[in-house]
Design a protein around this motif. Sequence first.
Motif, PDB file in Angstrom:
ATOM      1  N   ARG A 238       0.826  -1.208   0.000  1.00  0.00           N
ATOM      2  CA  ARG A 238       0.000   0.000   0.000  1.00  0.00           C
ATOM      3  C   ARG A 238       0.861   1.259   0.000  1.00  0.00           C
TER       4      ARG A 238
ATOM      5  N   ASP B 110      -5.247   6.472   3.517  1.00  0.00           N
ATOM      6  CA  ASP B 110      -5.183   5.027   3.273  1.00  0.00           C
ATOM      7  C   ASP B 110      -4.617   4.256   4.462  1.00  0.00           C
ATOM      8  N   TRP B 111      -3.927   4.951   5.361  1.00  0.00           N
ATOM      9  CA  TRP B 111      -3.361   4.318   6.556  1.00  0.00           C
ATOM     10  C   TRP B 111      -4.189   4.629   7.804  1.00  0.00           C
TER      11      TRP B 111
ATOM     12  N   VAL C 120      -6.499   3.051   9.447  1.00  0.00           N
ATOM     13  CA  VAL C 120      -6.597   1.991  10.447  1.00  0.00           C
ATOM     14  C   VAL C 120      -5.356   1.971  11.329  1.00  0.00           C
TER      15      VAL C 120
ATOM     16  N   ASP D 147      -5.198  -7.438   2.670  1.00  0.00           N
ATOM     17  CA  ASP D 147      -6.503  -6.915   3.025  1.00  0.00           C
ATOM     18  C   ASP D 147      -6.352  -5.959   4.196  1.00  0.00           C
ATOM     19  N   GLU D 148      -7.456  -5.376   4.626  1.00  0.00           N
ATOM     20  CA  GLU D 148      -7.397  -4.348   5.670  1.00  0.00           C
ATOM     21  C   GLU D 148      -6.877  -4.898   6.990  1.00  0.00           C
TER      22      GLU D 148
ATOM     23  N   GLY E  64      -3.442  -3.607   8.489  1.00  0.00           N
ATOM     24  CA  GLY E  64      -3.521  -2.902   9.762  1.00  0.00           C
ATOM     25  C   GLY E  64      -2.600  -3.490  10.817  1.00  0.00           C
TER      26      GLY E  64
ATOM     27  N   ALA F 284     -15.320  -0.535   8.009  1.00  0.00           N
ATOM     28  CA  ALA F 284     -14.831  -1.899   7.838  1.00  0.00           C
ATOM     29  C   ALA F 284     -15.888  -2.856   8.352  1.00  0.00           C
TER      30      ALA F 284
ATOM     31  N   GLU G 211     -13.809  -7.860  10.527  1.00  0.00           N
ATOM     32  CA  GLU G 211     -12.469  -7.297  10.380  1.00  0.00           C
ATOM     33  C   GLU G 211     -12.064  -6.546  11.643  1.00  0.00           C
TER      34      GLU G 211
END
Length: 439
Positions: free
Chosen positions: A90, A96-97, A99, A159-160, A164, A347, A351
């Motif tokens: 990523r 986008d960061w 989390v 994935d997230e 994370g 989310a 998750e």
Amino acid sequence: MTLNDWLPDSYILTLTGFGLLTALVVWLPLVLRKLPLSLPIVCIALGAALFSIPQITFKPLPLAYPQVTERFTEFVVIIALMGAGLKIDRVFRWRDWMVTWRLLAVTMPLGIVTIAGLCAWVLGLPWAIALLLAASLAPTDPVLASDIQVGPPKTGEEDEVRFGLTSEAGLNDGLAFPFVHLAILLATAAAAGEPWLGEWLGYHVFWELAVGVGAGWVIGKVFGWLTFHIPADSKLVQTGDGLIALAATCVSYGLTEVLHSYGFLAVFVTAVTFRGTHRDHDFHHDMHDVTEQIERLAMMVLLLLFGGALVSGLLSAVSWREAAVASAIILVIRPITGLIGLAGLRAERSEKLTLAFFGIRGVGSIYYLAYGLNHVSVADADRLWGLLGLVVLFSVVLHGLTVTPIMRSLDRQQGRDPDRDDPIDSERADHGKVAESRP
């Protein structure tokens, strides 16, 4: 000829053991990848069995070898941080960061405050020592969390949840340091009636954080230019040697520590910046492979010693109170503070629950406590080591037994086939493509 003449000396035994350990490093991940069992659990069990042999009299207790404990765990952590940063696909953008920022800015401070209060109230520890223990136990671990991290570079295993947990582990090992220093200052300067707030905020927070991030970024840019962009045939990528990642790790950590700032933070920033200088180049696989192999080997040695410490008296000072606190840290504090930090995040509920649950404690916690106890004198240090050892053991066993079924179930819920997208198979396929493209 006597019996002693037939017995191999310690060097030969060590050499043989190292060979067997290296074979296990290569083989065990293949065996365990689809089982509800993790490599760290196996390593700890092997260490406990090995050091239970009566002929082995060496007791690898951290309290007996404080400097070795600090330096060895320090090395393992910085290698893991470089590997974690290199495999994040990523692009670094604030939104986008999100989390990651939630877990760092909300979950970790809440965890530190809650753990410190619990240790002071239930265990009767002084507040400064309780804070030191809490700062050591709050960060998630980049070393023991490989099963829940993103896959190797460019494999699509991001994935997230995996992103994370990888990014959180990469950054919070550096961001926990201000709280460790606060505990040390409260135990020394504050106890002597000396001013401490200005030094902590000005030096240990603003200076060391800023220099750590800045130095990591500069070093990552320099290594990226030398590796991929220097206008000559002598650029480092031409070597095809992934040891460049080890060089970047040591240079980043060493120079940042010379500047009296946070080397852990700098190494992860260096890795992310290094990756960003040429994100899609296949050479990132080579660098990741080197860091992963070194990390796995060092981790297995460390966990063998940890298993040996468990059967050598590490938990001798532990009572039901410490057991209750350790259980609360793993089963209550991390999940609740994790969910609080993730409140409002866009989310799926599954998750968020997974992100909150997998707050793995491990090598980083051992390093921080060793560092703290090497800078401040504590009367009942064996009690602190017992509690930390129990937390790490609980975390390794609980998360190790649940990570495979939980992550495979999460993949199925999100429409991914966990067998088809197995990270090891994906990495092997990618390497085959790279090998075919090389002359």
